[in-house]
Design a protein around this motif. Structure first.
Motif, PDB file in Angstrom:
ATOM      1  N   ARG A   8      17.819  83.223  16.092  1.00 49.82           N
ATOM      2  CA  ARG A   8      16.988  84.275  15.494  1.00 49.82           C
ATOM      3  C   ARG A   8      17.118  84.254  13.975  1.00 49.82           C
ATOM      4  NH1 ARG A   8      17.370  88.700  13.017  1.00 49.82           N
ATOM      5  NH2 ARG A   8      19.613  88.855  13.276  1.00 49.82           N
ATOM      6  N   GLU A   9      18.342  84.162  13.474  1.00 51.62           N
ATOM      7  CA  GLU A   9      18.564  84.143  12.029  1.00 51.62           C
ATOM      8  C   GLU A   9      17.857  82.953  11.366  1.00 51.62           C
ATOM      9  OE1 GLU A   9      22.793  84.080  11.560  1.00 51.62           O
ATOM     10  OE2 GLU A   9      23.015  86.173  12.200  1.00 51.62           O
ATOM     11  N   ILE A  10      17.955  81.789  11.977  1.00 55.29           N
ATOM     12  CA  ILE A  10      17.309  80.597  11.419  1.00 55.29           C
ATOM     13  C   ILE A  10      15.798  80.786  11.377  1.00 55.29           C
ATOM     14  CG2 ILE A  10      16.795  78.156  11.811  1.00 55.29           C
ATOM     15  CD1 ILE A  10      19.666  77.954  13.033  1.00 55.29           C
ATOM     16  N   LEU A  11      15.219  81.206  12.490  1.00 58.94           N
ATOM     17  CA  LEU A  11      13.762  81.363  12.546  1.00 58.94           C
ATOM     18  C   LEU A  11      13.269  82.396  11.541  1.00 58.94           C
ATOM     19  CD1 LEU A  11      13.197  81.193  16.394  1.00 58.94           C
ATOM     20  CD2 LEU A  11      12.706  79.417  14.694  1.00 58.94           C
ATOM     21  N   GLU A  12      13.966  83.524  11.466  1.00 59.49           N
ATOM     22  CA  GLU A  12      13.514  84.583  10.562  1.00 59.49           C
ATOM     23  C   GLU A  12      13.710  84.208   9.093  1.00 59.49           C
ATOM     24  OE1 GLU A  12      15.165  88.314  11.942  1.00 59.49           O
ATOM     25  OE2 GLU A  12      13.733  88.379  13.607  1.00 59.49           O
ATOM     26  N   SER A  13      14.600  83.288   8.809  1.00 63.10           N
ATOM     27  CA  SER A  13      14.774  82.857   7.418  1.00 63.10           C
ATOM     28  C   SER A  13      13.834  81.711   7.052  1.00 63.10           C
ATOM     29  CB  SER A  13      16.221  82.459   7.152  1.00 63.10           C
ATOM     30  OG  SER A  13      16.545  81.259   7.814  1.00 63.10           O
ATOM     31  N   GLU A  14      13.417  80.918   8.025  1.00 68.57           N
ATOM     32  CA  GLU A  14      12.597  79.736   7.749  1.00 68.57           C
ATOM     33  C   GLU A  14      11.089  79.971   7.862  1.00 68.57           C
ATOM     34  OE1 GLU A  14      13.643  76.654   6.712  1.00 68.57           O
ATOM     35  OE2 GLU A  14      15.627  77.567   6.524  1.00 68.57           O
ATOM     36  N   LEU A  15      10.679  80.911   8.688  1.00 67.35           N
ATOM     37  CA  LEU A  15       9.244  81.157   8.899  1.00 67.35           C
ATOM     38  C   LEU A  15       8.822  82.445   8.187  1.00 67.35           C
ATOM     39  CD1 LEU A  15       9.053  80.307  12.705  1.00 67.35           C
ATOM     40  CD2 LEU A  15       8.200  78.903  10.810  1.00 67.35           C
ATOM     41  N   PRO A  16       7.688  82.423   7.487  1.00 64.68           N
ATOM     42  CA  PRO A  16       7.253  83.611   6.747  1.00 64.68           C
ATOM     43  C   PRO A  16       6.902  84.785   7.668  1.00 64.68           C
ATOM     44  CG  PRO A  16       5.638  81.827   6.551  1.00 64.68           C
ATOM     45  CD  PRO A  16       6.785  81.296   7.327  1.00 64.68           C
ATOM     46  N   ASP A  17       7.275  85.972   7.226  1.00 63.59           N
ATOM     47  CA  ASP A  17       6.973  87.208   7.965  1.00 63.59           C
ATOM     48  C   ASP A  17       7.317  87.069   9.441  1.00 63.59           C
ATOM     49  OD1 ASP A  17       5.843  88.343   5.597  1.00 63.59           O
ATOM     50  OD2 ASP A  17       4.018  87.195   5.993  1.00 63.59           O
ATOM     51  N   CYS A  18       8.487  86.539   9.732  1.00 61.47           N
ATOM     52  CA  CYS A  18       8.857  86.224  11.111  1.00 61.47           C
ATOM     53  C   CYS A  18       9.708  87.324  11.731  1.00 61.47           C
ATOM     54  CB  CYS A  18       9.617  84.900  11.150  1.00 61.47           C
ATOM     55  SG  CYS A  18      10.165  84.442  12.809  1.00 61.47           S
ATOM     56  N   THR A  19       9.365  87.622  12.974  1.00 60.47           N
ATOM     57  CA  THR A  19      10.200  88.448  13.839  1.00 60.47           C
ATOM     58  C   THR A  19      10.454  87.621  15.083  1.00 60.47           C
ATOM     59  OG1 THR A  19       9.159  90.469  13.032  1.00 60.47           O
ATOM     60  CG2 THR A  19      10.376  90.616  15.102  1.00 60.47           C
ATOM     61  N   ALA A  20      11.712  87.441  15.435  1.00 59.79           N
ATOM     62  CA  ALA A  20      12.045  86.628  16.599  1.00 59.79           C
ATOM     63  C   ALA A  20      12.968  87.400  17.529  1.00 59.79           C
ATOM     64  CB  ALA A  20      12.712  85.328  16.159  1.00 59.79           C
ATOM     65  N   ARG A  21      12.703  87.256  18.816  1.00 60.29           N
ATOM     66  CA  ARG A  21      13.589  87.787  19.846  1.00 60.29           C
ATOM     67  C   ARG A  21      14.045  86.581  20.658  1.00 60.29           C
ATOM     68  NH1 ARG A  21       9.106  90.888  20.801  1.00 60.29           N
ATOM     69  NH2 ARG A  21       9.015  92.642  19.400  1.00 60.29           N
ATOM     70  N   VAL A  22      15.343  86.378  20.738  1.00 60.98           N
ATOM     71  CA  VAL A  22      15.876  85.193  21.412  1.00 60.98           C
ATOM     72  C   VAL A  22      16.935  85.628  22.415  1.00 60.98           C
ATOM     73  CG1 VAL A  22      16.964  82.939  21.088  1.00 60.98           C
ATOM     74  CG2 VAL A  22      15.515  83.873  19.268  1.00 60.98           C
ATOM     75  N   VAL A  23      16.902  85.039  23.607  1.00 61.47           N
ATOM     76  CA  VAL A  23      17.912  85.316  24.623  1.00 61.47           C
ATOM     77  C   VAL A  23      18.475  83.999  25.151  1.00 61.47           C
ATOM     78  CG1 VAL A  23      16.994  87.552  25.346  1.00 61.47           C
ATOM     79  CG2 VAL A  23      16.199  85.495  26.474  1.00 61.47           C
ATOM     80  N   ASP A  24      19.736  84.036  25.484  1.00 55.98           N
ATOM     81  CA  ASP A  24      20.412  82.900  26.117  1.00 55.98           C
ATOM     82  C   ASP A  24      20.189  83.069  27.616  1.00 55.98           C
ATOM     83  OD1 ASP A  24      22.201  81.080  27.225  1.00 55.98           O
ATOM     84  OD2 ASP A  24      23.782  81.514  25.782  1.00 55.98           O
ATOM     85  N   THR A  25      19.233  82.333  28.157  1.00 56.74           N
ATOM     86  CA  THR A  25      18.782  82.574  29.531  1.00 56.74           C
ATOM     87  C   THR A  25      19.794  82.174  30.593  1.00 56.74           C
ATOM     88  OG1 THR A  25      17.622  80.446  29.531  1.00 56.74           O
ATOM     89  CG2 THR A  25      16.344  82.410  28.939  1.00 56.74           C
ATOM     90  N   ALA A  26      20.666  81.225  30.291  1.00 51.76           N
ATOM     91  CA  ALA A  26      21.640  80.769  31.278  1.00 51.76           C
ATOM     92  C   ALA A  26      23.062  81.218  30.940  1.00 51.76           C
ATOM     93  CB  ALA A  26      21.597  79.248  31.402  1.00 51.76           C
ATOM     94  N   GLY A  27      23.221  81.839  29.771  1.00 55.07           N
ATOM     95  CA  GLY A  27      24.544  82.258  29.357  1.00 55.07           C
ATOM     96  C   GLY A  27      25.467  81.103  28.997  1.00 55.07           C
ATOM     97  N   ASP A  28      24.869  79.953  28.691  1.00 54.61           N
ATOM     98  CA  ASP A  28      25.678  78.760  28.415  1.00 54.61           C
ATOM     99  C   ASP A  28      25.599  78.269  26.969  1.00 54.61           C
ATOM    100  OD1 ASP A  28      23.123  77.715  28.286  1.00 54.61           O
ATOM    101  OD2 ASP A  28      23.396  76.281  29.914  1.00 54.61           O
ATOM    102  N   GLY A  29      24.855  78.988  26.112  1.00 57.20           N
ATOM    103  CA  GLY A  29      24.741  78.574  24.725  1.00 57.20           C
ATOM    104  C   GLY A  29      23.890  77.340  24.521  1.00 57.20           C
ATOM    105  N   GLU A  30      23.097  76.957  25.527  1.00 57.85           N
ATOM    106  CA  GLU A  30      22.241  75.773  25.424  1.00 57.85           C
ATOM    107  C   GLU A  30      20.802  76.019  25.873  1.00 57.85           C
ATOM    108  OE1 GLU A  30      24.050  72.646  27.660  1.00 57.85           O
ATOM    109  OE2 GLU A  30      25.646  72.338  26.207  1.00 57.85           O
ATOM    110  N   HIS A  31      20.588  77.004  26.720  1.00 57.85           N
ATOM    111  CA  HIS A  31      19.252  77.283  27.271  1.00 57.85           C
ATOM    112  C   HIS A  31      18.787  78.647  26.768  1.00 57.85           C
ATOM    113  CE1 HIS A  31      21.014  74.328  30.001  1.00 57.85           C
ATOM    114  NE2 HIS A  31      19.773  73.955  30.258  1.00 57.85           N
ATOM    115  N   PHE A  32      17.656  78.645  26.050  1.00 54.16           N
ATOM    116  CA  PHE A  32      17.190  79.856  25.400  1.00 54.16           C
ATOM    117  C   PHE A  32      15.709  80.103  25.663  1.00 54.16           C
ATOM    118  CE2 PHE A  32      20.665  78.076  22.931  1.00 54.16           C
ATOM    119  CZ  PHE A  32      21.495  79.162  22.758  1.00 54.16           C
ATOM    120  N   ALA A  33      15.313  81.354  25.489  1.00 56.60           N
ATOM    121  CA  ALA A  33      13.908  81.739  25.493  1.00 56.60           C
ATOM    122  C   ALA A  33      13.688  82.541  24.216  1.00 56.60           C
ATOM    123  CB  ALA A  33      13.574  82.584  26.712  1.00 56.60           C
TER     124      ALA A  33
END
Length: 77
Positions: A8-33
């Motif tokens: 989320r931090e990366i996306l919101e800093s790199e993309l203009p006027d960005c709002t991102a919601r990110v979840v770790d879908t598997a709880g493994d630190g590798e699979h996200f939505a």
């Protein structure tokens, strides 16, 4: 292990006027939505929007993130 918060931090800093919601879908630190809203997407097709997200995440897509399910959209007028 990578975190949803870091993505989320990366996306919101790199993309203009960005709002991102990110979840770790598997709880493994590798699979996200992520739901990403940015003015950078205005006038762009879905594939181009996703390419902007991948570019913002850079090498993390190769090393830290195994899977990323994306929903992208432009800010509400």
């Amino acid at each position: 292990m990578f975190s949803a918060e870091k993505i989320r931090e990366i996306l919101e800093s790199e993309l203009p006027d960005c709002t991102a919601r990110v979840v770790d879908t598997a709880g493994d630190g590798e699979h996200f939505a992520a739901e990403v809203i940015s003015s950078a997407f205005v006038g762009k097709r879905l594939v181009a929007q996703h390419q902007l997200v991948y570019a913002a995440l850079g090498d993390h897509m190769k090393s830290d993130i195994h899977a990323l399910a994306l929903r992208t959209s432009v800010p509400a007028e």
